[in-house]
Design a protein around this motif. Structure first.
Motif, PDB file in Angstrom:
ATOM      1  N   SER A   1      -7.172  18.229  10.387  1.00  0.00           N
ATOM      2  CA  SER A   1      -7.006  19.408   9.524  1.00  0.00           C
ATOM      3  C   SER A   1      -5.576  19.533   8.997  1.00  0.00           C
ATOM      4  O   SER A   1      -5.366  20.061   7.903  1.00  0.00           O
ATOM      5  N   VAL A   2      -4.602  19.042   9.739  1.00  0.00           N
ATOM      6  CA  VAL A   2      -3.210  19.074   9.267  1.00  0.00           C
ATOM      7  C   VAL A   2      -3.027  18.076   8.117  1.00  0.00           C
ATOM      8  O   VAL A   2      -2.392  18.389   7.108  1.00  0.00           O
ATOM      9  N   CYS A   3      -3.610  16.896   8.249  1.00  0.00           N
ATOM     10  CA  CYS A   3      -3.485  15.865   7.215  1.00  0.00           C
ATOM     11  C   CYS A   3      -4.175  16.276   5.915  1.00  0.00           C
ATOM     12  O   CYS A   3      -3.770  15.833   4.840  1.00  0.00           O
ATOM     13  N   GLU A   4      -5.212  17.096   6.016  1.00  0.00           N
ATOM     14  CA  GLU A   4      -5.878  17.573   4.804  1.00  0.00           C
ATOM     15  C   GLU A   4      -4.917  18.364   3.931  1.00  0.00           C
ATOM     16  O   GLU A   4      -5.002  18.319   2.705  1.00  0.00           O
ATOM     17  N   VAL A   5      -4.004  19.082   4.564  1.00  0.00           N
ATOM     18  CA  VAL A   5      -3.054  19.912   3.833  1.00  0.00           C
ATOM     19  C   VAL A   5      -1.807  19.104   3.473  1.00  0.00           C
ATOM     20  O   VAL A   5      -1.403  19.047   2.316  1.00  0.00           O
ATOM     21  N   ASP A   6      -1.179  18.472   4.470  1.00  0.00           N
ATOM     22  CA  ASP A   6       0.058  17.717   4.246  1.00  0.00           C
ATOM     23  C   ASP A   6       0.247  16.708   5.367  1.00  0.00           C
ATOM     24  O   ASP A   6       0.668  17.066   6.466  1.00  0.00           O
ATOM     25  N   SER A   7      -0.049  15.439   5.082  1.00  0.00           N
ATOM     26  CA  SER A   7       0.058  14.413   6.126  1.00  0.00           C
ATOM     27  C   SER A   7       1.499  14.209   6.585  1.00  0.00           C
ATOM     28  O   SER A   7       1.734  13.665   7.656  1.00  0.00           O
ATOM     29  N   GLY A   8       2.465  14.649   5.795  1.00  0.00           N
ATOM     30  CA  GLY A   8       3.868  14.554   6.182  1.00  0.00           C
ATOM     31  C   GLY A   8       4.225  15.466   7.342  1.00  0.00           C
ATOM     32  O   GLY A   8       5.260  15.300   7.973  1.00  0.00           O
ATOM     33  N   GLN A   9       3.383  16.433   7.628  1.00  0.00           N
ATOM     34  CA  GLN A   9       3.621  17.379   8.721  1.00  0.00           C
ATOM     35  C   GLN A   9       2.935  16.969  10.021  1.00  0.00           C
ATOM     36  O   GLN A   9       3.136  17.602  11.045  1.00  0.00           O
ATOM     37  N   CYS A  10       2.114  15.942   9.983  1.00  0.00           N
ATOM     38  CA  CYS A  10       1.333  15.548  11.159  1.00  0.00           C
ATOM     39  C   CYS A  10       2.068  14.449  11.939  1.00  0.00           C
ATOM     40  O   CYS A  10       2.265  13.343  11.445  1.00  0.00           O
ATOM     41  N   THR A  11       2.439  14.768  13.168  1.00  0.00           N
ATOM     42  CA  THR A  11       3.167  13.791  13.990  1.00  0.00           C
ATOM     43  C   THR A  11       2.269  12.637  14.414  1.00  0.00           C
ATOM     44  O   THR A  11       2.748  11.511  14.561  1.00  0.00           O
ATOM     45  N   THR A  12       0.985  12.902  14.599  1.00  0.00           N
ATOM     46  CA  THR A  12       0.054  11.826  14.966  1.00  0.00           C
ATOM     47  C   THR A  12      -0.082  10.832  13.822  1.00  0.00           C
ATOM     48  O   THR A  12      -0.063   9.616  14.034  1.00  0.00           O
ATOM     49  N   ALA A  13      -0.208  11.345  12.595  1.00  0.00           N
ATOM     50  CA  ALA A  13      -0.305  10.460  11.437  1.00  0.00           C
ATOM     51  C   ALA A  13       0.966   9.630  11.284  1.00  0.00           C
ATOM     52  O   ALA A  13       0.901   8.436  10.976  1.00  0.00           O
ATOM     53  N   GLU A  14       2.099  10.243  11.529  1.00  0.00           N
ATOM     54  CA  GLU A  14       3.365   9.517  11.441  1.00  0.00           C
ATOM     55  C   GLU A  14       3.421   8.390  12.473  1.00  0.00           C
ATOM     56  O   GLU A  14       3.824   7.269  12.164  1.00  0.00           O
ATOM     57  N   ALA A  15       2.997   8.678  13.692  1.00  0.00           N
ATOM     58  CA  ALA A  15       2.998   7.662  14.755  1.00  0.00           C
ATOM     59  C   ALA A  15       2.019   6.533  14.433  1.00  0.00           C
ATOM     60  O   ALA A  15       2.326   5.356  14.651  1.00  0.00           O
ATOM     61  N   LEU A  16       0.853   6.881  13.907  1.00  0.00           N
ATOM     62  CA  LEU A  16      -0.136   5.852  13.548  1.00  0.00           C
ATOM     63  C   LEU A  16       0.360   4.990  12.393  1.00  0.00           C
ATOM     64  O   LEU A  16       0.145   3.776  12.374  1.00  0.00           O
ATOM     65  N   TRP A  17       1.044   5.600  11.434  1.00  0.00           N
ATOM     66  CA  TRP A  17       1.595   4.837  10.317  1.00  0.00           C
ATOM     67  C   TRP A  17       2.684   3.881  10.800  1.00  0.00           C
ATOM     68  O   TRP A  17       2.744   2.731  10.369  1.00  0.00           O
ATOM     69  N   GLU A  18       3.524   4.336  11.693  1.00  0.00           N
ATOM     70  CA  GLU A  18       4.557   3.470  12.246  1.00  0.00           C
ATOM     71  C   GLU A  18       3.947   2.315  13.046  1.00  0.00           C
ATOM     72  O   GLU A  18       4.450   1.190  13.010  1.00  0.00           O
ATOM     73  N   ALA A  19       2.867   2.577  13.750  1.00  0.00           N
ATOM     74  CA  ALA A  19       2.161   1.511  14.473  1.00  0.00           C
ATOM     75  C   ALA A  19       1.598   0.489  13.502  1.00  0.00           C
ATOM     76  O   ALA A  19       1.672  -0.720  13.739  1.00  0.00           O
ATOM     77  N   TYR A  20       1.066   0.961  12.388  1.00  0.00           N
ATOM     78  CA  TYR A  20       0.559   0.048  11.349  1.00  0.00           C
ATOM     79  C   TYR A  20       1.691  -0.792  10.774  1.00  0.00           C
ATOM     80  O   TYR A  20       1.560  -2.005  10.625  1.00  0.00           O
ATOM     81  N   ARG A  21       2.807  -0.153  10.440  1.00  0.00           N
ATOM     82  CA  ARG A  21       3.948  -0.888   9.888  1.00  0.00           C
ATOM     83  C   ARG A  21       4.465  -1.934  10.869  1.00  0.00           C
ATOM     84  O   ARG A  21       4.816  -3.039  10.481  1.00  0.00           O
ATOM     85  N   ALA A  22       4.518  -1.572  12.151  1.00  0.00           N
ATOM     86  CA  ALA A  22       4.991  -2.517  13.170  1.00  0.00           C
ATOM     87  C   ALA A  22       4.030  -3.709  13.285  1.00  0.00           C
ATOM     88  O   ALA A  22       4.467  -4.856  13.395  1.00  0.00           O
TER      89      ALA A  22
END
Length: 69
Positions: free
Chosen positions: A44-65
């Motif tokens: 529900s946080v990502c629906e509004v602004d994925s930049g505010q979601c710490t889980t999304a940020e961590a998952l994106w960093e895992a993808y980049r790594a």
């Protein structure tokens, strides 16, 4: 991605060397990206602004790594 190189036919006079991923690396990258996408579609946080979601940020960093190794 680091790894072996493979000759690919470019369809013209000369081909090229292209870096290829191992099956294990490809699977890791795909799993990390799928986790990020799945999270974003259910959060529900990502629906509004994925930049505010710490889980999304961590998952994106895992993808980049996974994608850079």
């Amino acid at each position: 991605m680091s790894g072996p190189f493979e000759f690919t036919d470019a369809g013209s006079a000369f081909g090229q060397l292209q870096r290829i991923a191992s099956n294990g690396q490809f699977a890791r990258v795909q799993r990390a990206y799928r986790a990020y996408i799945d999270h974003g579609s259910a959060c529900s946080v990502c629906e509004v602004d994925s930049g505010q979601c710490t889980t999304a940020e961590a998952l994106w960093e895992a993808y980049r790594a996974a994608n850079s190794s």
